[in-house]
Design an enzyme around this catalytic site. Sequence first.
Site: not given
Ligand code: SDX
Length: 377
Positions: A263, A314
């Site tokens: 998140h 989710d």
């Molecule tokens: C919703 O914003 C909201 O409030 C949204 C929501 C709502 O109620 O409206 O909560 C609903 O959209 C929830 C999110 C649903 N999406 C997913 O489940 C998709 C998977 N999640 C990721 O894509 C990610 O966690 C995000 C998009 C949700 C957030 O991404 P950020 O804040 O841009 O963080 P990032 O992608 O830059 O990750 C930071 C670090 C990275 O590691 P490093 O590269 O720095 O080593 O955390 C890791 C990422 O690789 N990471 C993950 C991960 N999420 C973050 N690694 C593996 N799997 C994941 N899901």
Amino acid sequence: MSEETERDVVRGLKDVAAAETRISYVNPSGSLYYVGYNIDDLVGRIYYAEVAYLFLYRRLPNQRELDKFSSDLVSQMVLPSEVIESIRSTPKTCHPMDVLRTEVSHLGEFDPEGGSQTMNANMRRAIRLIAQVPTIVATLYRSRNDLPVPRPKDDYTFVENFLHMFKGTAPDREETKVLHRLMILHADHGFNASTFAARVTASTNSDMYSAVTSAIGTLKGPLHGGAGEKVMEMLDDIDMEEHVEEYIQGLLDDNKKIMGFGHRVYRAEDPRTKHLRGIVENLCHRQRTMSLYNKCVKIEKRVHDRKSIYPNVDFYAAVAMDALGVPKEFFTPFFCCSRVSGWAAHTIEQYEDAVLLRPSSKYVGEFGRPFVPIEER
Ligand code: SDX
């Protein structure tokens, strides 16, 4: 150099506060407030309609107000016949989110108050949208399965009507309780991408249908509300609990995101997760599918061990909707059926804020390229 080329970019607008709001507060330490109420004090104790009322009127209704609001919602659940025809004519291969995006926009053509943008007209428009988005989703699902759509019944609550219109049977008491909780937990969440999209649209003084259509298109993305469907695909792929470690390891080794995890704001567990995990445990217990629940818990532990991230809304919501008999391609439309109350409230709040949301950008392109007429190119 102009100022604009000197500005620092905040990638993804991370931690940038774009406006003030009184609708919800997402506390990075792992709590969520709806208009001042901690959601832990609301879930399981109130109806979804009370949350929608809270967003629009900034206070919880008394019984008389709730009865009136609920009957207003139920009376508005009917769609224009042209919209029903349009839903029925969409190709069955079209994703339900594409149909929902189109038909919310289509509703705008039949708005009984035309272009009126008074506060009262927008409040009535908000109630119509909160009532009609679930009807579009139910109508599409029934039409896809060549089934009639039951008409709303005055003696059912709004959520009972939604369930009845979707499933065609009298609403089961337990399922109705689950749907109230799911819809309360999905109703609003600060300036998430789809809500921000709605606010950007509203900030130009465009209409509420345009704002909600922007939001639907944004929520569809798998990095946002579209993740739920991908969670179900992952759970279907992991055939046995014993294969969880290897499967998750494979995704991480391939640098893939684990859908339903992580998140942008929370640094601790998403406060909605404990409620959703509990709903899933009860549903799996009832349906004798505890192996599915155990698989989810194992995935949760494995991902946290490897990446120190938590499930977001989710992850368990997908399992709950599946247990309610919702096909995975309808998970994000179900998310919309609840989040439309937040989007409508934010749209009105943005109208009140009356400022255009237009950030700057950092130009990193060239300057002074010599123009060459087409004859010489
Ligand atoms: C919703 O914003 C909201 O409030 C949204 C929501 C709502 O109620 O409206 O909560 C609903 O959209 C929830 C999110 C649903 N999406 C997913 O489940 C998709 C998977 N999640 C990721 O894509 C990610 O966690 C995000 C998009 C949700 C957030 O991404 P950020 O804040 O841009 O963080 P990032 O992608 O830059 O990750 C930071 C670090 C990275 O590691 P490093 O590269 O720095 O080593 O955390 C890791 C990422 O690789 N990471 C993950 C991960 N999420 C973050 N690694 C593996 N799997 C994941 N899901």
